[in-house]
Each structure stands twice: as C-alpha cells, then as structure tokens.
Design an enzyme around this catalytic site. Sequence first.
Site, PDB file in Angstrom:
ATOM      1  N   ASP A  31      -5.732  -1.323   1.455  1.00  0.00           N
ATOM      2  CA  ASP A  31      -6.253  -2.011   2.641  1.00  0.00           C
ATOM      3  C   ASP A  31      -5.206  -2.944   3.250  1.00  0.00           C
ATOM      4  O   ASP A  31      -4.420  -3.554   2.531  1.00  0.00           O
ATOM      5  CB  ASP A  31      -7.500  -2.811   2.236  1.00  0.00           C
ATOM      6  CG  ASP A  31      -8.346  -3.204   3.433  1.00  0.00           C
ATOM      7  OD1 ASP A  31      -8.059  -2.744   4.557  1.00  0.00           O
ATOM      8  OD2 ASP A  31      -9.300  -3.984   3.247  1.00  0.00           O
ATOM      9  N   HIS A  48       0.105   2.259   9.311  1.00  0.00           N
ATOM     10  CA  HIS A  48      -0.289   3.374   8.446  1.00  0.00           C
ATOM     11  C   HIS A  48       0.948   4.103   7.900  1.00  0.00           C
ATOM     12  O   HIS A  48       0.958   4.549   6.759  1.00  0.00           O
ATOM     13  CB  HIS A  48      -1.193   4.344   9.205  1.00  0.00           C
ATOM     14  CG  HIS A  48      -2.528   3.745   9.559  1.00  0.00           C
ATOM     15  ND1 HIS A  48      -3.274   3.036   8.653  1.00  0.00           N
ATOM     16  CD2 HIS A  48      -3.240   3.734  10.717  1.00  0.00           C
ATOM     17  CE1 HIS A  48      -4.398   2.619   9.228  1.00  0.00           C
ATOM     18  NE2 HIS A  48      -4.392   3.025  10.482  1.00  0.00           N
ATOM     19  N   LEU A 142       1.283  13.264 -14.000  1.00  0.00           N
ATOM     20  CA  LEU A 142       0.341  12.389 -13.287  1.00  0.00           C
ATOM     21  C   LEU A 142      -0.605  13.233 -12.446  1.00  0.00           C
ATOM     22  O   LEU A 142      -0.170  14.106 -11.693  1.00  0.00           O
ATOM     23  CB  LEU A 142       1.119  11.429 -12.365  1.00  0.00           C
ATOM     24  CG  LEU A 142       0.282  10.557 -11.430  1.00  0.00           C
ATOM     25  CD1 LEU A 142      -0.539   9.529 -12.218  1.00  0.00           C
ATOM     26  CD2 LEU A 142       1.162   9.827 -10.415  1.00  0.00           C
TER      27      LEU A 142
HETATM   28  C1  FPP Z   1      -6.696   0.531   5.495  1.00  0.00           C
HETATM   29  O1  FPP Z   1      -5.990  -0.282   6.367  1.00  0.00           O
HETATM   30  C2  FPP Z   1      -6.041   1.800   5.326  1.00  0.00           C
HETATM   31  C3  FPP Z   1      -6.488   2.988   5.809  1.00  0.00           C
HETATM   32  C4  FPP Z   1      -7.734   3.137   6.582  1.00  0.00           C
HETATM   33  C5  FPP Z   1      -5.758   4.228   5.632  1.00  0.00           C
HETATM   34  C6  FPP Z   1      -4.902   4.321   4.394  1.00  0.00           C
HETATM   35  C7  FPP Z   1      -3.879   5.304   4.701  1.00  0.00           C
HETATM   36  C8  FPP Z   1      -2.615   5.245   4.293  1.00  0.00           C
HETATM   37  C9  FPP Z   1      -2.094   4.232   3.348  1.00  0.00           C
HETATM   38  C10 FPP Z   1      -1.630   6.215   4.806  1.00  0.00           C
HETATM   39  C11 FPP Z   1      -1.893   7.642   4.443  1.00  0.00           C
HETATM   40  C12 FPP Z   1      -1.821   7.899   3.003  1.00  0.00           C
HETATM   41  C13 FPP Z   1      -1.298   9.012   2.466  1.00  0.00           C
HETATM   42  C14 FPP Z   1      -1.460   9.233   0.992  1.00  0.00           C
HETATM   43  C15 FPP Z   1      -0.555  10.021   3.276  1.00  0.00           C
HETATM   44  P1  FPP Z   1      -6.744  -0.800   7.658  1.00  0.00           P
HETATM   45  O2  FPP Z   1      -6.303   0.043   8.804  1.00  0.00           O
HETATM   46  O3  FPP Z   1      -8.205  -0.845   7.408  1.00  0.00           O
HETATM   47  O4  FPP Z   1      -6.133  -2.239   7.762  1.00  0.00           O
HETATM   48  P2  FPP Z   1      -6.837  -3.526   8.368  1.00  0.00           P
HETATM   49  O5  FPP Z   1      -8.034  -3.809   7.525  1.00  0.00           O
HETATM   50  O6  FPP Z   1      -5.766  -4.563   8.219  1.00  0.00           O
HETATM   51  O7  FPP Z   1      -7.152  -3.192   9.787  1.00  0.00           O
END
Ligand code: FPP
Length: 253
Positions: A31, A48, A142
């Site tokens: 997050d 992202h 893994l």
């Molecule tokens: C939360 O941050 C994260 C996500 C919704 C997406 C997680 C995705 C990745 C880490 C990239 C893709 C992963 C792979 C394995 C290719 P948020 O956008 O909710 O952040 P915020 O709460 O600060 O808005």
Amino acid sequence: MSAAARATANGPAAASGTPPGVPRHVGIIMDGNGRWASARGLPRALGHKAGAEAARRIIESAGHAGVGWLTLFAFSSENWQRPAEEVRDLTALMRHYLATEVSRLIKEGVRLRVIGERERFGPELVRAITKAEAATAGGTRLNLNVALSYGGRAEIAAAAREIARRAAAGTLDPETVDETSFGGFLGTAGMPDPDLIIRTSGEKRISNFLLWQAAYAEFVFQDVLWPDYGPKELEAAFGDYARRERRFGARAA
Ligand code: FPP
C-alpha cells in the site's frame, strides 16, 4: 505447544525447512503507491511503476531469506472501481512484467501462480498469465502468488458455490465438508496458510486479503510507503515476527 515449537514463532510449521524465525508464508498488502507519487508531484502510474520495482526487490529478498511462499496483493476486486486510466496503467504494468520477468523467475527458482479472478482482465492477459505459470512450474525455491482481481469474500463465496453445485449434483456429501476440505476449494488449495501478513503505508486493515487463510497469521504494519520498501524493512518485519509467541488458540505455557 512445546518449547521447541514456540522457540521459532513458526509453531507447527517449523518442520517445513524454513530457517528458524523466518515465516514460511508471507502475505503483503503493498500500500502507498499513490501517496508516494503525489508526494513527489508525479502521476499515480509512476507510483505503481516504483511499486512494481519494490515487488521485484522483495521477491528476491524473500527468496534469499528462505521464505517458501510469498503472496503479493497486486490488484483487489475493489480496485476495478478506480478510474479507468489507473486500471489500464496497472494492467499494462502487469503485462510488461509478465513479458519481461519470467526468465529471471525461472533462473531464481521462483514458481509463479496467480490467484483471483484473472478472467476479468481479458483473454490476452489470461494467456500471458497461464504461459508464465507453466514456464515457472519447475521452480522450487520460492512459491510466488500474485493476487489479481482478488477478494477474500469472493473467493469464499466461489468455494461455497462450487460445494453447493457438487452437493446438488450428488457428487459431494455435505457432511464431509470441514475446514480442511473447504480450504481445498480456495485459490490457495494445497498451500500453507500465511504465517505473517505485512501491510505498508501505516494503514491497519486487512482489506479483504486472504480472509480465510489469515485465521492465525501474525500482522505487522509498517509506516513506509510501498515504493520505499526494501530488504531492510522486510528484515525488520521478520524480526518483529520472530519475537511473537504464536499459540494457535492454545493456552500460554
Ligand atoms: C496500493 O497503492 C497499491 C496498489 C493498488 C497496486 C499494487 C501494485 C503494484 C505494487 C504494482 C504491480 C505489481 C506487480 C507484481 C507487477 P495505492 O494506489 O492504494 O496507494 P495510496 O493508498 O497511497 O493511494
């Protein structure tokens, strides 16, 4: 529980070959990508992208630490409600990593599996996922699960639906359904339950992640945005975990 089992925080899972104090199965709610980007005046897509790089670092660190199973929450069932542009960016990122990372996963002995409703991403991504899963199927170091269009409640409802279907068809006796057999209808069938769930960015919620499987998981919440997460933070989470006394519902010794 015996003192020997308690000594490693892993409890009954300690016999798995995982190094002492290291969780056998780690789940991560990654997050804070959006906040990381906005703090820098960057578009969320770059948050992202940086988050995906952090995921890549952590896959490597977890493997080196001796973790056997790592489940990353990359896209929740609820994330479909985000603006179409952000969904498109996240999907493009997954497509990119599936195309470029598979050879590295194979080299590092990582077996990739995707849990969740992959069909919702369309046939092209489904094909790429299936191909990557098949290509990495020989990995034994893994086990990496990427949760995509995943929601714990949806997963449990789908399991209940399938059980009901089989019972109605007369191929399953409802009396035989217990916790073990029910687990076999989930996306994580045959996998160990998570020992440790990490959430970054300071939020303290489970957000529909591994609801069934997390029954006895330890939780570590870290006040760091996911793109800034690295081996040092993972080590700190494992240190915290190793100091926990897990009792799995039993009385303290
Ligand atoms: C939360 O941050 C994260 C996500 C919704 C997406 C997680 C995705 C990745 C880490 C990239 C893709 C992963 C792979 C394995 C290719 P948020 O956008 O909710 O952040 P915020 O709460 O600060 O808005």
